[in-house]
Design an enzyme around this catalytic site. Structure first.
Site, PDB file in Angstrom:
ATOM      1  N   TYR A 191     -10.493 -19.866  37.532  1.00 20.59           N
ATOM      2  CA  TYR A 191     -10.072 -21.211  37.952  1.00 20.59           C
ATOM      3  C   TYR A 191     -10.403 -21.419  39.437  1.00 20.59           C
ATOM      4  CZ  TYR A 191      -6.800 -24.817  39.619  1.00 20.59           C
ATOM      5  OH  TYR A 191      -6.232 -25.905  40.235  1.00 20.59           O
TER       6      TYR A 191
ATOM      7  N   TYR B 152      -9.802 -33.058  44.563  1.00 18.13           N
ATOM      8  CA  TYR B 152      -8.690 -32.136  44.856  1.00 18.13           C
ATOM      9  C   TYR B 152      -9.091 -30.696  44.587  1.00 18.13           C
ATOM     10  CZ  TYR B 152      -6.389 -36.331  45.675  1.00 18.13           C
ATOM     11  OH  TYR B 152      -6.099 -37.545  46.249  1.00 18.13           O
TER      12      TYR B 152
ATOM     13  N   ALA C 196      -8.848 -32.370  36.284  1.00 15.79           N
ATOM     14  CA  ALA C 196      -9.359 -31.025  36.533  1.00 15.79           C
ATOM     15  C   ALA C 196      -9.025 -30.161  35.327  1.00 15.79           C
ATOM     16  CB  ALA C 196      -8.705 -30.405  37.780  1.00 15.79           C
TER      17      ALA C 196
HETATM   18  N1  LIG Z   1      -0.975 -28.228  39.397  1.00 13.81           N
HETATM   19  C1  LIG Z   1      -1.033 -27.455  40.474  1.00 13.81           C
HETATM   20  O1  LIG Z   1      -0.147 -26.647  40.747  1.00 13.81           O
HETATM   21  C2  LIG Z   1      -2.199 -27.587  41.434  1.00 13.81           C
HETATM   22  C3  LIG Z   1      -2.245 -26.746  42.561  1.00 13.81           C
HETATM   23  C4  LIG Z   1      -3.319 -26.883  43.448  1.00 13.81           C
HETATM   24  C5  LIG Z   1      -4.307 -27.818  43.219  1.00 13.81           C
HETATM   25  N2  LIG Z   1      -4.238 -28.601  42.101  1.00 13.81           N
HETATM   26  C6  LIG Z   1      -5.317 -29.562  41.876  1.00 13.81           C
HETATM   27  O2  LIG Z   1      -4.742 -30.858  41.948  1.00 13.81           O
HETATM   28  C7  LIG Z   1      -5.437 -31.736  41.045  1.00 13.81           C
HETATM   29  C8  LIG Z   1      -4.436 -32.433  40.130  1.00 13.81           C
HETATM   30  O3  LIG Z   1      -3.740 -31.456  39.376  1.00 13.81           O
HETATM   31  P1  LIG Z   1      -2.630 -31.848  38.312  1.00 13.81           P
HETATM   32  O4  LIG Z   1      -1.505 -30.882  38.477  1.00 13.81           O
HETATM   33  O5  LIG Z   1      -2.361 -33.306  38.361  1.00 13.81           O
HETATM   34  O6  LIG Z   1      -3.392 -31.484  36.965  1.00 13.81           O
HETATM   35  P2  LIG Z   1      -2.968 -31.829  35.466  1.00 13.81           P
HETATM   36  O7  LIG Z   1      -1.596 -32.358  35.411  1.00 13.81           O
HETATM   37  O8  LIG Z   1      -3.312 -30.609  34.664  1.00 13.81           O
HETATM   38  O9  LIG Z   1      -3.967 -33.000  35.094  1.00 13.81           O
HETATM   39  C9  LIG Z   1      -5.327 -32.784  34.919  1.00 13.81           C
HETATM   40  C10 LIG Z   1      -5.875 -33.918  34.091  1.00 13.81           C
HETATM   41  O10 LIG Z   1      -7.283 -33.669  33.880  1.00 13.81           O
HETATM   42  C11 LIG Z   1      -7.572 -34.079  32.579  1.00 13.81           C
HETATM   43  N3  LIG Z   1      -8.714 -33.396  31.991  1.00 13.81           N
HETATM   44  C12 LIG Z   1      -8.907 -32.072  31.823  1.00 13.81           C
HETATM   45  N4  LIG Z   1     -10.028 -31.853  31.120  1.00 13.81           N
HETATM   46  C13 LIG Z   1     -10.560 -33.070  30.837  1.00 13.81           C
HETATM   47  C14 LIG Z   1     -11.701 -33.508  30.134  1.00 13.81           C
HETATM   48  N5  LIG Z   1     -12.544 -32.646  29.539  1.00 13.81           N
HETATM   49  N6  LIG Z   1     -11.941 -34.827  30.042  1.00 13.81           N
HETATM   50  C15 LIG Z   1     -11.097 -35.726  30.600  1.00 13.81           C
HETATM   51  N7  LIG Z   1      -9.982 -35.377  31.277  1.00 13.81           N
HETATM   52  C16 LIG Z   1      -9.720 -34.060  31.382  1.00 13.81           C
HETATM   53  C17 LIG Z   1      -6.355 -33.711  31.750  1.00 13.81           C
HETATM   54  O11 LIG Z   1      -6.375 -34.488  30.587  1.00 13.81           O
HETATM   55  P3  LIG Z   1      -5.323 -34.257  29.401  1.00 13.81           P
HETATM   56  O12 LIG Z   1      -4.037 -34.815  29.909  1.00 13.81           O
HETATM   57  O13 LIG Z   1      -5.901 -35.029  28.270  1.00 13.81           O
HETATM   58  O14 LIG Z   1      -5.294 -32.785  29.157  1.00 13.81           O
HETATM   59  C18 LIG Z   1      -5.222 -34.022  32.697  1.00 13.81           C
HETATM   60  O15 LIG Z   1      -4.703 -35.319  32.495  1.00 13.81           O
HETATM   61  C19 LIG Z   1      -6.481 -30.862  40.343  1.00 13.81           C
HETATM   62  O16 LIG Z   1      -7.695 -30.979  40.985  1.00 13.81           O
HETATM   63  C20 LIG Z   1      -5.953 -29.457  40.500  1.00 13.81           C
HETATM   64  O17 LIG Z   1      -6.979 -28.490  40.455  1.00 13.81           O
HETATM   65  C21 LIG Z   1      -3.209 -28.523  41.215  1.00 13.81           C
END
Ligand SMILES: NC(=O)c1ccc[n+]([C@@H]2O[C@H](COP(=O)([O-])OP(=O)(O)OC[C@H]3O[C@@H](n4cnc5c(N)ncnc54)[C@H](OP(=O)(O)O)[C@@H]3O)[C@@H](O)[C@H]2O)c1
Length: 332
Positions: free
Chosen positions: A143, A117, A78
């Site tokens: 976002y 997600y 994401a």
């Molecule tokens: N983190 C939170 O607090 C939170 C809260 C609520 C919901 N969520 C949701 O939960 C899910 C997982 O979140 P997370 O915390 O695991 O997120 P994260 O750690 O930021 O990981 C997101 C991944 O998406 C990849 N990505 C982004 N842009 C991309 C692109 N253009 N091409 C290919 N890959 C790309 C990133 O790649 P890179 O590593 O190369 O940047 C990263 O590995 C998401 O849907 C998020 O919206 C998260």
């Protein structure tokens, strides 16, 4: 385009996981590996990160899906830079709406299962009490708007396709795992400063990425593990309990101190502040609490108490073991 899986793909349990370098993507690698270690016939699992497929490139994404022919697509990727999204709206929408649109279309057309997600940030936080899955959304920032639009596009695709595909969108909050997250930021600051000021009027639930991966797999895979049929839709997925960022900070710092880590800050030197005292480019909801009753009902229907117990895991126990493991590994 409507298609069907090739006969070999139908026989194989082919899993494609996007976002392999993110917190949730890494958690899926761990959890799927645990789940499949003892299997004689292992599923084929492909983990994809930015270097294999930039999700802004829909053509490339389509090609990858057609080549892998997944029966289960897990989108752990994401655009998650909440504040940066305010000035990168196009990119946020490309990754959070148009990329999952391609994945969902593939799944709907090919009878595959799609896991995606979403976030508490689709709500404005004005509700008193716990948000339900079908409560009115009113995201406060770009976002949140992009994640809400992602939910809509997935629902629309599956609604207009009467094939055998199915989807689950897990709405979650305050995710932490292997990657940069607020707990690590708090602990870093606690090493550097005696006094910390942390917001104490935003309520939500810290969610371990591994917990979220386990709960997701519990919904879609049976004990063999084969794909199971479930009712497509949005499911709130957060552990039990609630806190504020201040509550989370005090707990994380105390656990680190108890584990023998030397910190300058101490729970008594962490000052609770109001969100208005710490303005950020993207406003956050004051109330992020989400009811998980819908997922409880589904797991209760499976008759497996262990799945319910896991869903009921309290957030603070999970944070305690996370911080303790960071301390043990010398990562604080
Ligand atoms: N983190 C939170 O607090 C939170 C809260 C609520 C919901 N969520 C949701 O939960 C899910 C997982 O979140 P997370 O915390 O695991 O997120 P994260 O750690 O930021 O990981 C997101 C991944 O998406 C990849 N990505 C982004 N842009 C991309 C692109 N253009 N091409 C290919 N890959 C790309 C990133 O790649 P890179 O590593 O190369 O940047 C990263 O590995 C998401 O849907 C998020 O919206 C998260």
């Amino acid at each position: 385009m409507t298609g069907s899986l090739s006969s070999t793909a139908k026989e194989r349990m082919n899993i494609l996981v996007f976002g392999k370098d993110g917190q949730l993507g890494k958690a899926f690698q761990e959890e799927l590996s645990k789940l499949t270690t003892a299997l004689l016939v292992k599923p084929t699992i492909q983990y994809v990160g930015r270097s294999e497929c930039d999700l802004a490139d829909r053509e490339l994404l389509s090609q990858l899906l057609n080549q892998v022919e997944p029966r289960l697509i897990i989108n752990a990727s994401a655009y998650t830079a909440v504040d940066k999204a305010e000035t990168e709206s196009n990119l946020a929408f490309a990754i959070n709406v148009r990329a999952p649109e391609v994945m969902a279309q593939y799944a709907a057309d090919h009878g595959a299962t799609f896991l995606h997600y979403s976030t508490d940030y689709v709500f404005d936080g004005e509700k008193y009490g716990y948000y339900l899955e079908d409560d009115i959304r009113n995201p406060l920032g770009i976002y949140g708007k992009s994640k809400a639009a992602g939910e809509d596009v997935i629902a629309r695709i599956f609604a207009s396709n009467n094939g055998s595909g199915q989807y689950a969108i897990f709405r979650t909050s305050w995710v932490y795992g292997d990657g940069g997250n607020l707990i690590q930021t708090i602990l870093r600051l606690a090493k550097e400063r005696e006094e910390l000021k942390i917001i104490n009027d935003q309520f939500g639930v810290p969610t371990s990425a591994n917990w979220l991966a386990q709960v997701s797999l519990n919904l879609v895979l049976d004990e063999h593990p084969h794909l199971r049929k479930f009712t497509s839709g949005i499911y709130h997925a957060v552990p039990a309990g609630e806190t504020t960022w201040y509550g989370l900070a005090c707990l994380a710092v105390q656990v680190a101190l108890d584990a023998g880590v030397t910190l300058k800050a101490h729970p008594s030197t962490i000052k609770p502040i109001l969100a208005v005292e710490y303005p950020l480019p993207a406003p956050r909801p004051i109330n992020s609490r989400m009811s998980t009753d819908k997922l409880h009902l589904v797991f209760a229907g499976l008759g497996d108490m262990s799945k319910l117990e896991q869903l009921n895991q309290p957030w603070d126990k999970a944070v305690q073991s996370y911080v303790a493991s960071l301390a043990k590994d010398g990562l604080i």
